[in-house]
Design a protein around this motif. Structure first.
Motif, mmCIF file in Angstrom:
data_model
loop_
_atom_site.group_PDB
_atom_site.id
_atom_site.type_symbol
_atom_site.label_atom_id
_atom_site.label_comp_id
_atom_site.label_asym_id
_atom_site.label_seq_id
_atom_site.Cartn_x
_atom_site.Cartn_y
_atom_site.Cartn_z
ATOM 1 N N ASN A 167 0.789 -1.239 0.000
ATOM 2 C CA ASN A 167 0.000 0.000 0.000
ATOM 3 C C ASN A 167 0.818 1.284 0.000
ATOM 4 N N ALA B 254 -7.226 4.290 -3.737
ATOM 5 C CA ALA B 254 -7.919 3.654 -2.617
ATOM 6 C C ALA B 254 -9.407 3.980 -2.645
ATOM 7 N N MET C 89 -11.087 6.737 -2.098
ATOM 8 C CA MET C 89 -11.642 7.530 -1.006
ATOM 9 C C MET C 89 -12.732 8.437 -1.577
ATOM 10 N N PHE D 104 -18.056 -6.642 -7.064
ATOM 11 C CA PHE D 104 -17.505 -6.507 -5.718
ATOM 12 C C PHE D 104 -16.384 -7.496 -5.485
ATOM 13 N N TYR D 105 -15.276 -7.000 -5.030
ATOM 14 C CA TYR D 105 -14.171 -7.842 -4.622
ATOM 15 C C TYR D 105 -13.283 -6.989 -3.724
ATOM 16 N N PRO D 106 -12.683 -7.574 -2.683
ATOM 17 C CA PRO D 106 -11.941 -6.749 -1.735
ATOM 18 C C PRO D 106 -10.774 -5.964 -2.351
ATOM 19 N N SER E 162 -4.849 -9.658 -3.875
ATOM 20 C CA SER E 162 -5.258 -10.333 -2.643
ATOM 21 C C SER E 162 -4.297 -11.476 -2.383
ATOM 22 N N ILE E 163 -3.846 -11.584 -1.141
ATOM 23 C CA ILE E 163 -2.945 -12.682 -0.782
ATOM 24 C C ILE E 163 -3.687 -13.574 0.201
ATOM 25 N N HIS E 164 -3.785 -14.859 -0.137
ATOM 26 C CA HIS E 164 -4.647 -15.742 0.644
ATOM 27 C C HIS E 164 -3.882 -16.670 1.569
ATOM 28 N N TYR F 278 -8.058 -15.093 7.031
ATOM 29 C CA TYR F 278 -8.131 -13.768 6.421
ATOM 30 C C TYR F 278 -7.341 -13.698 5.114
ATOM 31 N N SER F 279 -7.775 -12.782 4.268
ATOM 32 C CA SER F 279 -6.992 -12.443 3.077
ATOM 33 C C SER F 279 -6.369 -11.073 3.298
ATOM 34 N N PHE F 280 -5.172 -10.897 2.753
ATOM 35 C CA PHE F 280 -4.470 -9.622 2.872
ATOM 36 C C PHE F 280 -4.566 -8.893 1.528
ATOM 37 N N VAL F 281 -4.868 -7.597 1.587
ATOM 38 C CA VAL F 281 -5.066 -6.836 0.356
ATOM 39 C C VAL F 281 -4.019 -5.723 0.240
ATOM 40 N N LEU G 102 -2.944 -2.644 -2.423
ATOM 41 C CA LEU G 102 -3.492 -1.878 -3.553
ATOM 42 C C LEU G 102 -2.412 -1.257 -4.447
#
Lengths: 494, 95
Positions: A55, A63, A65, A103-105, A151-153, A159-162, A164
């Protein structure tokens, strides 16, 4: 028939696949996502550099915003137009950005800014070469769009880590027509597309980093039938996997149809470890992207003069370069194809060949240099031999200063120790002996020492080769082979 | 245009909006009413009219290809409920 057995289920006609009910034809179309080479993102000023801290290369725009507005990067527009020109495609002076909603994180906007009905580039074509046969593959369109985040699974069980960092980086989606008919053609298409992009400098083509990835649409049919139902294999990230994915997916579809089943149109994933494709999304979740024009962005418009100016500054493309190499350096089509596959290789060759014997230069660049680089896993930028050094070596051969055999020794010295070719030849006494007196002396010695062989040679002239070998040996490979032959023939009375 | 309950539920799902059975019923009527009202626009023939994209004459604003933003990871993840090493942490979403 033997051939059919050998190639394992392949039919006689190269591109058909044999099934229980006869031959099948596979039909392939490709969607390639190519990351645009640019410093900053498509709609924001954050960096596109790979491998940053999570990030960090993210602005408030990326992001998503509230209240942030996209402002387009003019270089990304130019890159898309250059690519369109390189694909001999229609450039649309007006195109429109749309929102593709899902929709996707890793998609913070909740939509991807893309182009739907009015893309920046329309129809074009690419010429590919498979087993020496040229084929034109139609390009349907090219459009600009934003990449999503990552996304890292595998960091946590629940949890998944995002991250950007990639969110908002410009992509070109390049869609082919369903013109490809085999795994080889699919591979040749992506290889050629990648070469063109790299020549243009519009995408670095690095598949390992995901900067070029392909969605492969595969369907099968009996030759002459209408198109079958296709499945889309998502995100295949190497040329080799593209070939494998096509093969296993075609086989899977043929088996289902021949067992009386039907193909469901769906998105599938290629699992390289298992060598299979499997369904990615369930049917209930059928996509509905609800595209509509992005109200934050006006239509993208530019003039024909802008396009013409970009066209004027395009580099020479691989097809043109190959044709020129064949014409200017008398190369075979095959050698020329090998040399132009990477722009850096072509430039190196040209630096060696300029003002010299093109064929000889190609021979040394392809067989000796590329062979050695390959063996040691290096690319041309990390070649120990500069084009100037290799050119010097070619000069020494052309001038008759060294023989082909000695040239190989010289190549080895240049590779391991470096130095100036002419100086090395001079200082290490590697010059070819063309002095007939010296050669005659060596010949006389060999003849005197081998009276039996001399007798044999008189009955069997092919023995001459043995004598040539002995003379070369005694002169340390430095005797001019033509002169040795001539003198031997004369002395042996052949 | 009449919207049935199935369509209402589908639209809600696509928008990730949770609705009750009661709301679905009432939205059926509301959405149909809105669509019918907007449908009046269909009475006008627009075949030769370019879609309007701007009210004043202006062109798409463009930006030079320079890095001018980003490097604010702290600010980016500031509002996230769960963060780890500047990653957003979200419920597992693997397909």
């Amino acid at each position: 028939m033997q051939e059919t057995a050998k190639s394992g289920g392949k039919s006689k006609s190269a591109n058909l696949i044999a099934g229980a009910t006869g031959d099948w034809e596979v039909v392939i179309g490709m969607e390639v996502h190519a990351q645009v080479a640019s410093n900053s993102k498509l709609f924001s000023g954050s960096s596109t550099a790979f491998g940053a801290e999570p990030n960090s290369h993210v602005s408030l725009v990326d992001a998503a915003m509230p209240g942030m507005l996209p402002v387009i990067n003019e270089e990304c527009i130019a890159q898309a137009v250059r690519t369109g020109l390189g694909l001999k495609a229609a450039v649309n002076l007006k195109s429109v950005f749309d929102r593709k909603n899902y929709f996707y994180p890793d998609l913070p906007q909740g939509y991807q800014i893309s182009q739907y009905k009015q893309p920046i580039i329309g129809e074009g074509e690419i010429e590919i070469d498979v087993d020496g046969e040229a084929k034109r593959v139609g390009i349907e369109r090219l459009h600009l769009e934003q990449d999503a985040g990552k996304s890292i699974h595998d960091q946590h069980p629940d949890y998944s880590f995002v991250d950007l960092n990639r969110s908002g980086v410009a992509l070109m989606e390049i869609v082919s027509k369903p013109d490809l008919r085999s795994s080889k053609e699919a591979q040749a298409y992506v290889t050629k597309l990648r070469t063109i992009l790299r020549y243009l400098g519009t995408c670095d083509g690095d598949m390992e980093k995901g900067n070029l990835r392909a969605d492969v649409n595969v369907s099968v049919r009996k030759p002459g039938d209408k198109l079958g139902t296709r499945c889309e294999i998502k995100n295949v990230n190497s040329i080799r996997f593209i070939g494998q994915a096509v093969e296993v997916e075609a086989r899977r579809q043929i088996d289902i149809i021949e067992d009386g089943g039907t193909i469901d149109q769906e998105t599938r994933l290629f699992d390289a470890a298992k060598g299979e494709t499997r369904s990615m999304r369930s049917k209930e979740e059928a996509h509905d992207y609800r595209y509509f024009p992005d109200p934050d962005l006006l239509p993208l418009e530019f003039t024909q003069a802008y396009v013409d100016d970009l066209k004027q500054h395009l580099p020479e493309l691989p097809d043109e370069k190959r044709a020129r190499f064949v014409k200017d350096y008398s190369l075979s089509a095959y050698d020329a194809t090998v040399l132009v596959a990477e722009r850096e290789n072509a430039n190196y060759f040209e630096a060696v060949a300029k003002g010299r014997d093109g064929k000889l230069a190609a021979n040394w660049v392809i067989n000796e240099l590329f062979g050695r680089l390959n063996k040691e896993g290096r690319d041309i930028e990390h070649s120990p031999l500069s084009a100037k050094q290799l050119g010097g070596l070619v000069d020494l051969i052309s001038a008759g200063t060294i023989s082909g055999k000695i040239a190989k020794d010289l190549f080895e010295i240049l590779w391991t120790e470096g130095g100036d070719p002419a100086e090395i030849v001079e200082s290490r006494g590697m010059k070819q002996v063309t002095d007939t007196g010296a050669i005659e002396k060596a010949v006389d010695e060999i003849i005197a020492a081998n009276p039996d062989k001399v007798e044999q040679a008189k009955a069997k002239p092919s023995m001459l080769g043995w004598f040539v070998g002995q003379v070369m040996k005694s002169t340390g490979g430095k005797a001019n082979p033509a002169a040795v032959n001539e003198i031997l023939k004369q002395k042996l009375g052949l | 245009m009449q919207v049935d309950e199935k369509t209402v539920r589908r639209i809600a799902r696509l928008a990730r909006i949770k609705i009750t059975d009661e709301e679905a019923k009432s939205l059926e009527g509301e959405l149909s009413g809105i669509l019918n009202w907007v449908e009046q626009l269909d009475e006008i023939d627009t075949t030769s009219v370019e879609p309007m994209t701007r009210v004043v004459a202006q062109e798409l604003k463009k930006r030079e290809d320079r890095v001018t933003d980003g490097e604010i990871a702290d600010a980016i993840v500031k509002n996230a409920p769960v963060v780890d090493d500047h990653y957003f942490v979200v419920p597992k979403v693997v397909e």
